[in-house]
Design a protein around this motif. Sequence first.
Motif, PDB file in Angstrom:
ATOM      1  N   SER A  10       7.556 -68.630 -39.334  1.00 12.54           N
ATOM      2  CA  SER A  10       7.997 -69.969 -39.737  1.00 12.54           C
ATOM      3  C   SER A  10       8.183 -70.861 -38.518  1.00 12.54           C
ATOM      4  N   LYS A  11       8.320 -72.129 -38.780  1.00 13.81           N
ATOM      5  CA  LYS A  11       8.619 -73.087 -37.720  1.00 13.81           C
ATOM      6  C   LYS A  11      10.132 -73.244 -37.603  1.00 13.81           C
ATOM      7  N   ALA A  12      10.788 -72.125 -37.358  1.00 16.07           N
ATOM      8  CA  ALA A  12      12.242 -72.111 -37.208  1.00 16.07           C
ATOM      9  C   ALA A  12      12.591 -71.736 -35.785  1.00 16.07           C
ATOM     10  N   TYR A  13      13.780 -72.137 -35.359  1.00 16.59           N
ATOM     11  CA  TYR A  13      14.197 -71.911 -33.976  1.00 16.59           C
ATOM     12  C   TYR A  13      15.716 -71.902 -33.920  1.00 16.59           C
ATOM     13  N   ASP A  14      16.242 -70.954 -33.129  1.00 18.36           N
ATOM     14  CA  ASP A  14      17.688 -70.857 -32.910  1.00 18.36           C
ATOM     15  C   ASP A  14      17.953 -70.933 -31.414  1.00 18.36           C
ATOM     16  N   LEU A  15      19.033 -71.600 -31.036  1.00 15.54           N
ATOM     17  CA  LEU A  15      19.460 -71.635 -29.641  1.00 15.54           C
ATOM     18  C   LEU A  15      20.620 -70.668 -29.463  1.00 15.54           C
TER      19      LEU A  15
ATOM     20  N   ASP B 100      28.989 -60.440 -16.331  1.00 19.04           N
ATOM     21  CA  ASP B 100      29.526 -61.417 -15.389  1.00 19.04           C
ATOM     22  C   ASP B 100      29.997 -62.636 -16.175  1.00 19.04           C
ATOM     23  N   PRO B 101      31.311 -62.890 -16.240  1.00 13.85           N
ATOM     24  CA  PRO B 101      31.813 -63.991 -17.070  1.00 13.85           C
ATOM     25  C   PRO B 101      31.377 -65.370 -16.570  1.00 13.85           C
ATOM     26  N   GLU B 102      30.913 -65.448 -15.335  1.00 11.52           N
ATOM     27  CA  GLU B 102      30.468 -66.735 -14.788  1.00 11.52           C
ATOM     28  C   GLU B 102      29.008 -67.018 -15.109  1.00 11.52           C
ATOM     29  N   GLN B 103      28.308 -66.043 -15.643  1.00 14.81           N
ATOM     30  CA  GLN B 103      26.879 -66.195 -15.913  1.00 14.81           C
ATOM     31  C   GLN B 103      26.647 -66.751 -17.305  1.00 14.81           C
ATOM     32  N   ASN B 104      25.662 -67.621 -17.442  1.00 17.35           N
ATOM     33  CA  ASN B 104      25.226 -68.116 -18.744  1.00 17.35           C
ATOM     34  C   ASN B 104      23.768 -67.749 -18.946  1.00 17.35           C
ATOM     35  N   ALA B 105      23.461 -67.147 -20.079  1.00 20.89           N
ATOM     36  CA  ALA B 105      22.088 -66.757 -20.391  1.00 20.89           C
ATOM     37  C   ALA B 105      21.655 -67.467 -21.669  1.00 20.89           C
ATOM     38  N   TRP B 106      20.744 -68.429 -21.510  1.00 18.87           N
ATOM     39  CA  TRP B 106      20.259 -69.240 -22.625  1.00 18.87           C
ATOM     40  C   TRP B 106      18.908 -68.712 -23.098  1.00 18.87           C
ATOM     41  N   VAL B 107      18.638 -68.844 -24.391  1.00 18.93           N
ATOM     42  CA  VAL B 107      17.324 -68.486 -24.905  1.00 18.93           C
ATOM     43  C   VAL B 107      17.103 -69.158 -26.266  1.00 18.93           C
ATOM     44  N   TRP B 108      15.885 -69.663 -26.455  1.00 18.76           N
ATOM     45  CA  TRP B 108      15.447 -70.123 -27.780  1.00 18.76           C
ATOM     46  C   TRP B 108      14.767 -68.945 -28.468  1.00 18.76           C
ATOM     47  N   ILE B 109      15.203 -68.588 -29.665  1.00 20.00           N
ATOM     48  CA  ILE B 109      14.513 -67.585 -30.467  1.00 20.00           C
ATOM     49  C   ILE B 109      13.574 -68.333 -31.417  1.00 20.00           C
ATOM     50  N   VAL B 110      12.289 -67.973 -31.368  1.00 19.07           N
ATOM     51  CA  VAL B 110      11.271 -68.680 -32.155  1.00 19.07           C
ATOM     52  C   VAL B 110      10.434 -67.668 -32.924  1.00 19.07           C
ATOM     53  N   ASP B 111       9.513 -68.199 -33.723  1.00 24.23           N
ATOM     54  CA  ASP B 111       8.580 -67.362 -34.493  1.00 24.23           C
ATOM     55  C   ASP B 111       9.306 -66.387 -35.410  1.00 24.23           C
ATOM     56  N   PHE B 112      10.329 -66.875 -36.103  1.00 32.24           N
ATOM     57  CA  PHE B 112      11.009 -66.052 -37.107  1.00 32.24           C
ATOM     58  C   PHE B 112      10.056 -65.757 -38.271  1.00 32.24           C
ATOM     59  N   PRO B 113      10.210 -64.603 -38.916  1.00 30.64           N
ATOM     60  CA  PRO B 113       9.498 -64.413 -40.188  1.00 30.64           C
ATOM     61  C   PRO B 113       9.955 -65.479 -41.185  1.00 30.64           C
ATOM     62  N   LEU B 114       9.034 -65.911 -42.019  1.00 30.58           N
ATOM     63  CA  LEU B 114       9.413 -66.893 -43.045  1.00 30.58           C
ATOM     64  C   LEU B 114      10.331 -66.249 -44.074  1.00 30.58           C
ATOM     65  N   VAL B 115       9.986 -65.030 -44.492  1.00 23.14           N
ATOM     66  CA  VAL B 115      10.761 -64.322 -45.509  1.00 23.14           C
ATOM     67  C   VAL B 115      10.918 -62.867 -45.095  1.00 23.14           C
ATOM     68  N   GLU B 116      11.879 -62.189 -45.700  1.00 20.18           N
ATOM     69  CA  GLU B 116      12.055 -60.759 -45.490  1.00 20.18           C
ATOM     70  C   GLU B 116      12.247 -60.091 -46.843  1.00 20.18           C
ATOM     71  N   TRP B 117      11.840 -58.833 -46.911  1.00 19.94           N
ATOM     72  CA  TRP B 117      11.918 -58.088 -48.164  1.00 19.94           C
ATOM     73  C   TRP B 117      13.266 -57.377 -48.247  1.00 19.94           C
ATOM     74  N   LEU B 118      13.975 -57.608 -49.325  1.00 19.06           N
ATOM     75  CA  LEU B 118      15.282 -56.985 -49.530  1.00 19.06           C
ATOM     76  C   LEU B 118      15.171 -55.897 -50.588  1.00 19.06           C
ATOM     77  N   GLU B 119      15.471 -54.685 -50.188  1.00 16.82           N
ATOM     78  CA  GLU B 119      15.578 -53.600 -51.169  1.00 16.82           C
ATOM     79  C   GLU B 119      16.900 -53.756 -51.898  1.00 16.82           C
TER      80      GLU B 119
ATOM     81  N   LEU C 222      24.316 -70.912 -30.980  1.00 14.13           N
ATOM     82  CA  LEU C 222      24.913 -72.242 -30.909  1.00 14.13           C
ATOM     83  C   LEU C 222      24.388 -73.158 -31.999  1.00 14.13           C
ATOM     84  N   GLY C 223      23.153 -72.949 -32.388  1.00 16.75           N
ATOM     85  CA  GLY C 223      22.583 -73.828 -33.397  1.00 16.75           C
ATOM     86  C   GLY C 223      21.232 -73.325 -33.831  1.00 16.75           C
ATOM     87  N   GLY C 224      20.758 -73.855 -34.927  1.00 17.21           N
ATOM     88  CA  GLY C 224      19.461 -73.465 -35.434  1.00 17.21           C
ATOM     89  C   GLY C 224      18.887 -74.546 -36.320  1.00 17.21           C
ATOM     90  N   GLY C 225      17.580 -74.488 -36.500  1.00 18.73           N
ATOM     91  CA  GLY C 225      16.926 -75.469 -37.342  1.00 18.73           C
ATOM     92  C   GLY C 225      15.493 -75.091 -37.586  1.00 18.73           C
TER      93      GLY C 225
END
Length: 622
Positions: free
Chosen positions: A501-506, A424-443, A513-516
């Motif tokens: 981590s104490k990271a968060y994205d909107l 629905d193009p008229e709908q807006n769905a907002w969410v804060w993504i929190v509790d990101f891993p601090l690091v990730e393992w790269l092969e 839209l943003g992160g910090g």
Amino acid sequence: MSSTYRTHSCGALRPADSGSTVTLSGWVNNYRDHGGVRFVDLRDRDGLTQVVFHPEAAAAHQTAQKLRHEDVITVTGEVVAREGGVNPKLATGEVEVDASALRVLSKSLTPPFTPDEAGKVNEEIRLRHRYLDMRRPRMQEILRKRHRVTKTVRDFCDEHGFLEIETPFLCRSTPEGARDFLVPSRLQAGSFYALPQSPQLFKQLLMIGGAERYVQIVRCFRDEDPRADRQAEFTQVDLEMSFVDQEDVIGLCEGMIRRIWKDVAGVDVPTIQRMPYAEAMARFGSDRPDLRFGMELVDVTQTCRSTGFKVFDGAVAAGGAVKLIRVPGGGSLTRKQTDALADFAKGFGGGGLPVCKVEDAGGTLQLATGVAKFLGGVGPRLIDAAGAEAGDLLCFGVDPKPATVDRVLGELRVKLAHDLGLIDPEQNAWVWIVDFPLVEWLEEPAGLRAAVADGAGQSGSAAASAPGRWHALHHPFTAPAEGSAEALKSGDRERIAAVTSKAYDLVLNGSELGGGSIRVHAPETQATIFELLGIHPEEQRNKFGFLLDALQHGAPPHGGLAFGLDRVVMHLVGTTNIRDVIAFPKTQNGADLLTDAPSEVEDKQLEELSLVVRRAAAAATA
């Protein structure tokens, strides 16, 4: 808007102005001759006004006969009721100006397109003549809204005690996750500045310096491949605060977003939900999930542990995953269309895309077509797990690496939702993504590991034996969750991977839209993270010495966030192309068609910078 050239703008006149003498200036948007009476639609950034030239005003009428598209003129005349009826499409449609005087300020060549024709020409032509493209009312509206956003941000931040402070554009090159744009120094031959990917280190220094609340609407530069919502040169609303934690930053930034959407769009943004990173990945296969539709990922790994189907059984045996998404009504897709979906999945690392349809067989649902013949024994359980109905399509993600399954299905669900009109193009769905891993393992491949390790001062043999390395999910200055120190020093990969981590994205409608984050302010914690990431002490001093020194002199707890201004405006004006909301954008390959940049420079300039350029072989031969 009044000046020597105008008393009103071209969008200002109304019936209440009838009888008054006005002066307007602008561009000739259109012209018509009706039996000797000349009509001109005069345009400026505020709108259109119809101007009529009667033969009785001989000098003005005679000059008007020569007017063409995009000529710049000034007219003076009386505001009168519009002859021939009201034009409801124009705000000024009830009146017109009966011209008594006309002055041509500038003649225009025949333009490659007029503002009304911009939608009929390709983007390359519009960007090459961006000054014409910007005359479109739509583009003027976008520029106006962009201005309104920045004004709202400044007003909001001023009310909350922020200081607007500029940070340098000529910086030191530091690892930020993308390639730097480098600027050679003339005075220090062989040395280079880097354009900032963000003001990250400087805003931390401002907090250590006691500024306490900083904001900047700042240009940032990342030498990475452009895409529809990304440019190499972009703008951030960047802010940082001292003596705050995650909830303080999220609360203030959510208030800013509410103010922007209310002031600019007249929309009330509700309280924004929170979702842990792990949940976002498990349900949607993305840390920027689009919540406007379903098609959530369903983990059927255990169900598919012993199907007899080698593709599924092999992935599960290797520690991988099998997940599916249910596509409502997707059973109508043809074999050609599902094959195209398989090719799409391969573009994100998938080996293909097993699919099957759900059909009603005499009142009982069953799997049909595709890989259904391999899944007979578990078909009913898969249908139940998916909550499927007759006419649905089941798309499976399967891979020895669970992250690949999430990525493939996460991208696929978004594509299908757009293709099938499920959003629905008229709908807006907002969410804060929190509790990101601090690091990730790269092969990493052995050769790449060796190169990375060599750069970090490790021996070649150690590099060859290392299975990979830790990588900061956001950046190396992100603070870990409380009580994580022991786990980070443990050397236990599972414990380290579990540290959040104490990271968060909107996220709005699947777009970040943003992160910090809250930043590391304790020197010992910063040293632990650098060591974990394989940044050895010499490299730490070389790249971050000024920050490490500053942290030793009393650093307050601090954190912040950066919004992508371009993306905010994109959502407010309803476009998916970032080039629509930037006055002078680059093309998909980073070119500025208006100024023909980037371009070669004279040899004299290269000599002054102590640079030698290796020309392309074809150019050298020529």
